[in-house]
Design a protein around this motif. Structure first.
Motif, short mmCIF file in Angstrom:
data_model
loop_
_atom_site.label_atom_id
_atom_site.label_comp_id
_atom_site.label_asym_id
_atom_site.label_seq_id
_atom_site.Cartn_x
_atom_site.Cartn_y
_atom_site.Cartn_z
N ALA A 297 -62.84 25.74 -16.89
CA ALA A 297 -63.31 24.72 -15.66
C ALA A 297 -62.57 23.63 -15.55
O ALA A 297 -62.45 22.72 -14.68
CB ALA A 297 -64.64 24.79 -15.36
N LEU A 298 -62.14 23.17 -16.78
CA LEU A 298 -61.68 21.60 -16.88
C LEU A 298 -60.11 21.64 -16.87
O LEU A 298 -59.49 20.57 -16.99
CB LEU A 298 -62.09 20.82 -18.36
N LEU A 299 -59.68 22.87 -16.64
CA LEU A 299 -57.83 23.10 -16.79
C LEU A 299 -57.62 23.04 -15.41
O LEU A 299 -58.11 23.69 -14.33
CB LEU A 299 -57.69 24.14 -17.26
N CYS A 300 -56.53 22.45 -15.09
CA CYS A 300 -55.77 22.56 -13.53
C CYS A 300 -55.30 24.06 -13.55
O CYS A 300 -54.76 24.51 -14.40
CB CYS A 300 -54.52 21.72 -13.30
N PRO A 301 -55.69 24.69 -12.46
CA PRO A 301 -55.18 26.07 -12.32
C PRO A 301 -53.68 26.12 -12.12
O PRO A 301 -53.04 27.05 -12.21
CB PRO A 301 -55.75 26.51 -10.95
N ILE A 302 -53.00 25.24 -11.64
CA ILE A 302 -51.47 25.08 -11.67
C ILE A 302 -50.73 24.66 -13.03
O ILE A 302 -50.02 25.59 -13.43
CB ILE A 302 -51.06 24.10 -10.47
N THR A 303 -51.15 23.75 -13.74
CA THR A 303 -50.63 23.55 -15.08
C THR A 303 -51.35 23.97 -16.05
O THR A 303 -50.68 24.12 -17.19
CB THR A 303 -50.68 21.98 -15.26
N HIS A 304 -52.44 24.44 -16.28
CA HIS A 304 -53.49 25.09 -17.10
C HIS A 304 -53.51 24.10 -18.16
O HIS A 304 -53.37 24.11 -19.57
CB HIS A 304 -52.74 26.31 -17.60
N TYR B 165 -57.71 20.53 -8.52
CA TYR B 165 -56.34 20.67 -9.17
C TYR B 165 -56.10 19.17 -9.66
O TYR B 165 -56.55 18.38 -9.43
CB TYR B 165 -55.14 21.06 -8.39
N GLU B 166 -55.09 19.03 -10.62
CA GLU B 166 -54.62 17.58 -10.92
C GLU B 166 -53.95 17.12 -10.07
O GLU B 166 -53.16 18.01 -9.51
CB GLU B 166 -53.72 17.97 -12.37
N ARG B 167 -54.08 15.96 -9.73
CA ARG B 167 -53.40 15.49 -8.44
C ARG B 167 -51.97 15.58 -8.45
O ARG B 167 -51.46 16.10 -7.09
CB ARG B 167 -53.74 14.13 -8.50
N TYR B 168 -51.04 15.18 -9.43
CA TYR B 168 -49.60 15.31 -9.35
C TYR B 168 -49.13 16.77 -9.18
O TYR B 168 -48.33 17.02 -8.42
CB TYR B 168 -49.04 14.63 -10.64
N ALA B 169 -49.86 17.69 -9.82
CA ALA B 169 -49.65 19.08 -9.53
C ALA B 169 -49.71 19.43 -8.17
O ALA B 169 -48.99 20.26 -7.67
CB ALA B 169 -50.37 19.82 -10.61
N ILE B 170 -51.00 19.12 -7.63
CA ILE B 170 -51.20 19.83 -6.21
C ILE B 170 -50.24 19.09 -5.26
O ILE B 170 -50.02 19.67 -4.21
CB ILE B 170 -52.61 19.80 -5.80
N GLU B 171 -49.92 17.68 -5.53
CA GLU B 171 -49.03 17.02 -4.65
C GLU B 171 -47.87 17.43 -4.63
O GLU B 171 -47.12 17.58 -3.44
CB GLU B 171 -49.10 15.51 -5.06
N GLN B 172 -47.18 17.97 -5.95
CA GLN B 172 -45.98 18.69 -5.83
C GLN B 172 -45.96 19.89 -4.81
O GLN B 172 -45.19 20.05 -4.28
CB GLN B 172 -45.55 18.79 -7.30
#
Length: 108
Positions: A31-38, A53-60
């Motif tokens: 639950a603490l991991l970004c689903p994009i970057t893991h 999501y982690e901000r930079y990952a979802i922004e990309q």
């Protein structure tokens, strides 16, 4: 983030896995991991579909797609809202992990 994952995110091709993921190295709760970057999130944000999501990952991701990385459904808007509760949980988990590591190092 690996170069391969970064390229996939840039081109909007990466679809995050729905399976529960725990890092074999640190045992981070999925639950603490970004689903994009893991990877463990440091700046979690919430999208229109309620996913974090982690901000930079979802922004990309959003530079090239208006679909949810998890559901592949269209997002109703592209606003990102800081997830302060999740950020606090992550910080608490890190503090507890570090305290446990220190105890182990001291033989407690």
């Amino acid at each position: 983030m690996s170069k391969r994952r970064n390229v996939a995110v840039k081109h909007g091709r990466m679809r995050a896995s729905k399976r529960r993921h725990v890092s074999p190295n640190d045992g981070e709760p999925s639950a603490l991991l970004c689903p994009i970057t893991h990877e463990l999130m440091t700046d979690p944000v919430v999208t229109a579909d309620g996913q974090s999501y982690e901000r930079y990952a979802i922004e990309q991701w959003l530079r090239h797609s208006t679909l949810s990385p998890l559901t592949n459904e269209p997002l109703t808007h592209l606003n990102l809202t800081p997830n302060m509760a999740l950020r606090r949980l992550i910080r608490e988990w890190i503090a507890q992990r570090d305290a446990n590591a220190a105890d182990k190092a001291l033989g407690n």
